[in-house]
Design a protein around this motif. Structure first.
Motif, mmCIF file in Angstrom:
data_model
loop_
_atom_site.group_PDB
_atom_site.id
_atom_site.type_symbol
_atom_site.label_atom_id
_atom_site.label_comp_id
_atom_site.label_asym_id
_atom_site.label_seq_id
_atom_site.Cartn_x
_atom_site.Cartn_y
_atom_site.Cartn_z
ATOM 1 N N VAL A 1 -3.170 -4.197 2.170
ATOM 2 C CA VAL A 1 -2.158 -3.829 1.192
ATOM 3 C C VAL A 1 -0.855 -4.513 1.575
ATOM 4 O O VAL A 1 -0.465 -4.501 2.744
ATOM 5 C CB VAL A 1 -1.953 -2.294 1.169
ATOM 6 N N VAL A 2 -0.183 -5.101 0.578
ATOM 7 C CA VAL A 2 1.141 -5.684 0.791
ATOM 8 C C VAL A 2 2.125 -4.790 0.044
ATOM 9 O O VAL A 2 2.015 -4.582 -1.163
ATOM 10 C CB VAL A 2 1.231 -7.128 0.273
ATOM 11 N N LEU B 1 -4.027 -0.830 10.825
ATOM 12 C CA LEU B 1 -3.241 -1.839 11.516
ATOM 13 C C LEU B 1 -2.026 -2.180 10.676
ATOM 14 O O LEU B 1 -2.158 -2.695 9.570
ATOM 15 C CB LEU B 1 -4.083 -3.105 11.758
ATOM 16 N N GLU B 2 -0.836 -1.860 11.191
ATOM 17 C CA GLU B 2 0.400 -2.228 10.520
ATOM 18 C C GLU B 2 0.850 -3.558 11.097
ATOM 19 O O GLU B 2 1.192 -3.652 12.266
ATOM 20 C CB GLU B 2 1.465 -1.156 10.723
ATOM 21 N N SER C 1 5.450 -6.185 3.505
ATOM 22 C CA SER C 1 4.936 -5.454 4.669
ATOM 23 C C SER C 1 3.425 -5.337 4.529
ATOM 24 O O SER C 1 2.922 -4.807 3.538
ATOM 25 C CB SER C 1 5.558 -4.065 4.747
ATOM 26 N N TYR C 2 2.710 -5.839 5.526
ATOM 27 C CA TYR C 2 1.255 -5.886 5.496
ATOM 28 C C TYR C 2 0.669 -4.720 6.275
ATOM 29 O O TYR C 2 1.100 -4.445 7.393
ATOM 30 C CB TYR C 2 0.748 -7.186 6.126
ATOM 31 N N GLU D 1 5.109 0.306 -5.605
ATOM 32 C CA GLU D 1 5.490 -0.161 -4.274
ATOM 33 C C GLU D 1 4.471 -1.128 -3.668
ATOM 34 O O GLU D 1 4.799 -1.874 -2.772
ATOM 35 C CB GLU D 1 5.715 1.021 -3.324
ATOM 36 N N PHE D 2 3.235 -1.091 -4.150
ATOM 37 C CA PHE D 2 2.211 -2.012 -3.669
ATOM 38 C C PHE D 2 2.254 -3.262 -4.537
ATOM 39 O O PHE D 2 1.997 -3.204 -5.730
ATOM 40 C CB PHE D 2 0.813 -1.379 -3.736
#
Length: 135
Positions: free
Chosen positions: A8-9, A41-42, A59-60, A84-85
């Protein structure tokens, strides 16, 4: 249950609290639909390959989970309607080679999160001796 990876970005304009709220929202959706999240995993904020909705960065976050097939349709539907995605991608792991890779990634992430923080270097105090002279 099948093995999946969901990338997700998220918009880079979100604060840390808003980002965590969106990620917990996504986790809740997955768990309500029968998914078992193995690892998250951020990856932080990175430059996008091309501009998306006037954003050059994003932000991945990657989720590794197992879920029944119908859960994926519901999760993707909710991601599409959430502003937001800005991008997402779901990957299904099917054959033995792919499943070994999935397990390896999950192990790597869980070991990294279980690893102790960097060792703390204790500072040594220098004690100065005071010399008194008598006159």
């Amino acid at each position: 249950m099948r093995h999946y990876e969901l990338l997700v970005v998220v918009k880079p304009t979100l604060t840390v609290e808003e980002l965590q709220a969106k990620l917990s929202f996504l986790k809740e959706i997955l768990e309500k639909n029968g998914a078992v999240i193995a690892a998250t995993l951020e990856m932080g904020t990175r430059k996008l390959a091309y501009q998306i909705d006037k954003f050059e960065r994003g932000s991945y976050v990657v989720f590794y989970f197992t879920a029944p097939t119908p859960a994926i349709a519901e999760v993707e539907r909710l991601i599409r309607i959430t502003e937001e995605f800005i991008r997402f991608m779901t990957v299904k792991f099917e054959n033995q080679k792919e499943l070994r890779f999935w397990n390896k990634q999950v192990d790597k992430i869980t070991k990294k999160s279980d690893a102790p923080a960097a060792p703390v270097v204790e500072s040594k105090e220098i004690v100065e001796d005071t010399v008194t002279t008598e006159a």
